[in-house]
Scaffold this motif. Structure first.
Motif, PDB file in Angstrom:
ATOM      1  N   LEU A  95       0.810  -1.230   0.000  1.00 42.81           N
ATOM      2  CA  LEU A  95       0.000   0.000   0.000  1.00 42.81           C
ATOM      3  C   LEU A  95       0.842   1.279   0.000  1.00 42.81           C
ATOM      4  O   LEU A  95       0.295   2.369   0.029  1.00 42.81           O
ATOM      5  N   LYS A  96       2.168   1.106  -0.005  1.00 40.81           N
ATOM      6  CA  LYS A  96       3.027   2.290   0.176  1.00 40.81           C
ATOM      7  C   LYS A  96       2.810   3.366  -0.893  1.00 40.81           C
ATOM      8  O   LYS A  96       2.685   4.544  -0.583  1.00 40.81           O
ATOM      9  N   TRP A  97       2.734   2.940  -2.170  1.00 44.01           N
ATOM     10  CA  TRP A  97       2.583   3.953  -3.226  1.00 44.01           C
ATOM     11  C   TRP A  97       1.198   4.581  -3.190  1.00 44.01           C
ATOM     12  O   TRP A  97       1.031   5.755  -3.485  1.00 44.01           O
ATOM     13  N   THR A  98       0.195   3.776  -2.811  1.00 38.33           N
ATOM     14  CA  THR A  98      -1.170   4.318  -2.703  1.00 38.33           C
ATOM     15  C   THR A  98      -1.173   5.436  -1.665  1.00 38.33           C
ATOM     16  O   THR A  98      -1.728   6.515  -1.892  1.00 38.33           O
ATOM     17  N   MET A  99      -0.534   5.154  -0.517  1.00 40.31           N
ATOM     18  CA  MET A  99      -0.512   6.161   0.556  1.00 40.31           C
ATOM     19  C   MET A  99       0.200   7.433   0.092  1.00 40.31           C
ATOM     20  O   MET A  99      -0.279   8.539   0.330  1.00 40.31           O
ATOM     21  N   ILE A 100       1.341   7.254  -0.581  1.00 41.40           N
ATOM     22  CA  ILE A 100       2.117   8.435  -1.006  1.00 41.40           C
ATOM     23  C   ILE A 100       1.338   9.231  -2.057  1.00 41.40           C
ATOM     24  O   ILE A 100       1.167  10.452  -1.933  1.00 41.40           O
ATOM     25  N   ARG A 101       0.845   8.516  -3.072  1.00 41.39           N
ATOM     26  CA  ARG A 101       0.110   9.198  -4.153  1.00 41.39           C
ATOM     27  C   ARG A 101      -1.111   9.943  -3.608  1.00 41.39           C
ATOM     28  O   ARG A 101      -1.341  11.103  -3.923  1.00 41.39           O
ATOM     29  N   CYS A 102      -1.877   9.236  -2.760  1.00 40.20           N
ATOM     30  CA  CYS A 102      -3.121   9.837  -2.268  1.00 40.20           C
ATOM     31  C   CYS A 102      -2.841  10.980  -1.291  1.00 40.20           C
ATOM     32  O   CYS A 102      -3.631  11.920  -1.193  1.00 40.20           O
ATOM     33  N   SER A 103      -1.728  10.912  -0.571  1.00 42.18           N
ATOM     34  CA  SER A 103      -1.372  12.021   0.319  1.00 42.18           C
ATOM     35  C   SER A 103      -1.102  13.281  -0.489  1.00 42.18           C
ATOM     36  O   SER A 103      -1.560  14.371  -0.142  1.00 42.18           O
ATOM     37  N   VAL A 104      -0.344  13.098  -1.581  1.00 41.30           N
ATOM     38  CA  VAL A 104      -0.013  14.258  -2.424  1.00 41.30           C
ATOM     39  C   VAL A 104      -1.295  14.804  -3.065  1.00 41.30           C
ATOM     40  O   VAL A 104      -1.565  16.005  -3.018  1.00 41.30           O
ATOM     41  N   LEU A 105      -2.090  13.902  -3.629  1.00 40.94           N
ATOM     42  CA  LEU A 105      -3.330  14.325  -4.293  1.00 40.94           C
ATOM     43  C   LEU A 105      -4.276  15.021  -3.307  1.00 40.94           C
ATOM     44  O   LEU A 105      -4.801  16.100  -3.584  1.00 40.94           O
ATOM     45  N   GLY A 106      -4.446  14.401  -2.141  1.00 40.00           N
ATOM     46  CA  GLY A 106      -5.349  14.968  -1.137  1.00 40.00           C
ATOM     47  C   GLY A 106      -4.893  16.358  -0.707  1.00 40.00           C
ATOM     48  O   GLY A 106      -5.703  17.275  -0.560  1.00 40.00           O
ATOM     49  N   THR A 107      -3.580  16.520  -0.513  1.00 34.70           N
ATOM     50  CA  THR A 107      -3.054  17.836  -0.104  1.00 34.70           C
ATOM     51  C   THR A 107      -3.349  18.877  -1.178  1.00 34.70           C
ATOM     52  O   THR A 107      -3.817  19.975  -0.881  1.00 34.70           O
ATOM     53  N   LEU A 108      -3.090  18.494  -2.435  1.00 32.68           N
ATOM     54  CA  LEU A 108      -3.322  19.446  -3.534  1.00 32.68           C
ATOM     55  C   LEU A 108      -4.802  19.816  -3.640  1.00 32.68           C
ATOM     56  O   LEU A 108      -5.141  20.980  -3.817  1.00 32.68           O
ATOM     57  N   VAL A 109      -5.671  18.814  -3.512  1.00 25.36           N
ATOM     58  CA  VAL A 109      -7.115  19.085  -3.602  1.00 25.36           C
ATOM     59  C   VAL A 109      -7.551  19.965  -2.424  1.00 25.36           C
ATOM     60  O   VAL A 109      -8.357  20.876  -2.589  1.00 25.36           O
ATOM     61  N   GLY A 110      -6.997  19.700  -1.247  1.00 25.47           N
ATOM     62  CA  GLY A 110      -7.332  20.488  -0.063  1.00 25.47           C
ATOM     63  C   GLY A 110      -6.989  21.964  -0.226  1.00 25.47           C
ATOM     64  O   GLY A 110      -7.685  22.834   0.293  1.00 25.47           O
ATOM     65  N   ILE A 111      -5.917  22.229  -0.967  1.00 26.40           N
ATOM     66  CA  ILE A 111      -5.488  23.626  -1.162  1.00 26.40           C
ATOM     67  C   ILE A 111      -6.487  24.391  -2.036  1.00 26.40           C
ATOM     68  O   ILE A 111      -6.706  25.580  -1.841  1.00 26.40           O
ATOM     69  N   LEU A 112      -7.093  23.676  -2.987  1.00 26.72           N
ATOM     70  CA  LEU A 112      -8.003  24.363  -3.915  1.00 26.72           C
ATOM     71  C   LEU A 112      -9.250  24.855  -3.185  1.00 26.72           C
ATOM     72  O   LEU A 112      -9.873  24.099  -2.448  1.00 26.72           O
ATOM     73  N   PRO A 113      -9.608  26.112  -3.397  1.00 26.59           N
ATOM     74  CA  PRO A 113     -10.810  26.608  -2.732  1.00 26.59           C
ATOM     75  C   PRO A 113     -12.063  25.882  -3.248  1.00 26.59           C
ATOM     76  O   PRO A 113     -12.177  25.636  -4.443  1.00 26.59           O
TER      77      PRO A 113
END
Lengths: 501, 166
Positions: free
Chosen positions: A252-270
């Motif tokens: 699950l390591k890559w899933t966690m890394i990919r989704c962390s990056v994606l989630g952070t980026l989506v969170g930044i968007l208003p």
């Protein structure tokens, strides 16, 4: 002040008995509120605002961010155990969490949810600390056309959600999009598809729809075909070990890394928050997976994707809040209001004048995400005891929670009716193999898609070509087309192979 | 004809009606270049009309193919217990407004647990009382959610019961 000094200053603020106690209280209340259906993360944060009046501004934001992060995680507990999404962002968690629980692996599912949530939260906290200002300026470059393309990218998952029933999934998704259009048109100021019902002027409420689709429909299913929970191997949580093998974690390591990056980026968007992050993360993992057919049937990757992404969005939404004073979502907006109550003007000058704000929030988020794992286990154990109750008592209780949870969101009894009708619709959809998940996706993204498209078209004076040819928009839309077409081709090729063999 | 095809045909007709109905009688926007309020719903509805029509055709073909699984009869698909459960849910959704939260929840919990299999009267009444009380305390007292009190005499009863609980 260099980074190390900043961190030391932040740690000095956070590691005091009062702040640690408040973070702990924030965690407990956040997890419990998150686990109660109908109490969204934003509502949990809002309910806790009065308690911040006794704290200083840094303590307040540390406390409120603890409530926020743990509420998002808490939503996953009933999603796994009862198929009731505690918060809208945990709707995706039900897809794989509940099947795992039905197989007697609730403990495993829960541990994965907590660890991946903590991982997502910690990665996004680091992102917040290290690239706060840079990321906010990137987020601000996203205009309406780019936001439309992002939302559309989320919709492109429709063809890959269930490749064997692609047409039915697309119909479900389009129905969700159609339901999202029912409301007063914000530009024309006229009712649209409301058929004279005043209640519908405000649109179809999301929480009652989700609670109905996932929880009430499940109770109706149990009424017709009861599952004997006691006969499930390992029981539900008590006898189900909270353990994953090393190879499962490693996988699950890559899933966690990919989704962390994606989630952070989506969170930044208003405007885009944890809910959209979880759908996008889940969709991305389906596309990248070698076994997309496992998603929705208790896939560990799917569960990990959903929870890592939604918790990563929490840190992301703090980025524009702290560096520019722009709240990334509803919860962040409540936090701004709480700080304003204390006379703090959030904005670019805040971090220059008081850089400890950023580091204190960072440290408090790390502490929260670690503490949250242990607190959530205790809360989950408390919740799991409910499953041992016979279904003739548990069923009415689930309906009761669903009804009160839906009502509590807007204090509107019409929402209870929507929940029950959505439950019936969800039951029919599941029986005929349509996808309630796709309908929810359409409902969540429909509004964002339409509003941003209309804004973008208005900015470009009606020139569609200009709207879609902006570099980021065009790239995202090309990706959408690829994501829509690839599963269709893959299915055709698979069918051809099956015929030949 | 199968239940699924009937539902699909009804839904298709609804989509066609909405396609025609949406935006009718609305003045065009004064903002130059702006998309009208009916453009986005019509795009979705067009997609739905095509997809549902195709689905009806495919389902019909599948149902009439040799070796197709037997159609589930209506009674098996929606047994009386299911219909009764849903009627109770509807009664609760409507009744909560008129009877108030406490009275309607107690009636719903006892009746619903009876429908899905509980036969012991004491358990039924005790279960109804406890769950109504606990939810009331959590939501109304701790979370300050104003639960409905009903109308007329039921409002008086709710206020009296609230006094008892508090």
């Amino acid at each position: 002040m260099n980074l190390l000094d900043l961190l030391v200053a932040g740690a000095n603020v956070v590691f005091t008995p009062t702040i640690l106690l408040f973070i702990c209280i924030g965690n407990v209340t956040g997890v419990i509120f998150g686990a109660l259906p109908g109490i969204s993360a934003a509502m949990a944060v809002a309910l806790m605002v009065p308690f911040t009046l006794t704290l200083d501004p840094i303590g307040s934001i540390a406390f409120l961010s603890a409530v926020y992060c743990s509420a998002i995680t808490g939503g996953g507990i009933p999603a796994i155990l009862f198929k009731i999404p505690g918060t809208p962002s945990s709707a995706v968690t039900t897809f794989d969490g509940f099947p795992l629980a039905q197989r007697g692996q609730a403990g495993k599912a829960l541990l994965l949810v907590l660890v991946s949530s903590a991982f997502g939260g910690i990665v996004s906290a680091f992102a917040m600390l290290l690239v706060s200002r840079q990321l906010s300026s990137l987020g601000l470059q996203f205009g309406p056309s780019e936001l439309f393309a992002i939302a559309f990218l989320g919709l492109s998952v429709l063809t890959s959600m269930d490749e064997d029933r692609m047409l039915k999934t697309v119909i479900s998704g389009l129905t969700g999009l159609l339901l999202a259009t029912i409301a007063m048109d914000p530009l024309e100021g006229t009712p649209r598809l409301t058929f004279g019902f005043v209640y519908l002027l405000g649109g179809i409420p999301m929480i009652p729809m989700m609670v109905g689709m996932f929880a009430v429909s499940e109770v109706l299913k149990q009424v017709c075909n009861p599952t004997e929970f006691d006969k499930i191997d390992g029981g539900y949580l008590k006898d189900s070990p909270m353990r994953l093998s090393f190879s499962e974690w490693w996988g699950l390591k890559w899933t966690m890394i990919r989704c962390s990056v994606l989630g952070t980026l989506v969170g930044i968007l208003p405007g885009a928050g944890a809910t959209i992050a979880s759908f996008l993360g889940y969709g991305m993992e389906i596309k990248l997976s070698k076994h997309p057919e496992e998603f929705g049937n208790g896939s560990l990757t799917g569960l990990c994707a959903s929870e890592t992404s939604n918790n990563a969005a929490t840190g992301g939404s703090m980025v524009p809040l702290l560096s520019l004073g722009i709240p990334g979502g509803n919860s962040a907006a409540v936090m701004v209001a709480a700080l304003m109550l204390q006379g703090v003007q959030v904005g670019p000058m805040l971090l220059k004048a008081q850089p400890t704000y950023l580091s204190s929030v960072f440290i408090s988020m790390i502490v929260t995400n670690v503490m949250m794992v242990f607190i959530s286990i205790a809360v989950a154990k408390m919740f799991s005891k409910l499953i041992k109750i016979p279904y003739y008592s548990l069923g009415p209780l689930i309906i009761l929670f669903a009804a009160v949870g839906s009502y509590a969101a807007q204090n509107n009894t019409g929402d209870v009716m929507v929940t029950m009708l959505a439950g019936l619709a969800g039951y029919f959809m599941a029986e005929f193999k349509y996808s309630p998940a796709a309908l929810t996706l359409g409902l969540v993204l429909g509004d964002i898609c339409e509003n941003n498209l209309r804004r973008a078209v208005m900015i470009e004076h009606g020139d569609m070509l200009n709207v879609f040819s902006r570099p980021i928009t065009a790239t995202l839309l090309v990706l959408c087309v690829i994501f829509i077409i690839v599963p269709i081709i893959r299915k055709r090729m698979r069918d051809k192979h099956a015929l030949l063999s | 004809m199968g239940i699924e095809i009937i539902v699909n045909i009804v839904f298709l007709l609804f989509c066609v009606f909405c396609f025609i109905h949406v935006g009718v009688g609305v003045q065009p926007l004064a903002i130059p270049g702006a998309l009208s309020g009916s453009a986005w719903p019509r795009t979705i509805l067009a997609g739905l009309i095509v997809a549902v029509t195709l689905n009806i055709y495919l389902t019909y073909r599948k149902n009439h193919a040799p070796g197709a699984p037997r159609e589930i009869p209506f009674k098996e698909f929606m047994p009386p217990k299911f219909i009764l459960s849903f009627v109770l849910m509807l009664f609760y959704a409507i009744g909560i407004n008129y009877l108030g939260f406490i009275v309607s929840t107690f009636i719903f919990i006892t009746a619903f647990s009876y429908v899905i299999g509980l036969r012991e009267k004491i358990k039924m009444i005790f279960g109804g009382l406890v769950s109504t009380g606990v939810i009331y305390i959590v939501f109304q007292i701790f979370l300050q959610v104003m639960l409905p009190r009903g109308v007329g005499i039921f409002r008086e009863i709710s206020l009296w019961l609230e006094l008892l609980i508090q």
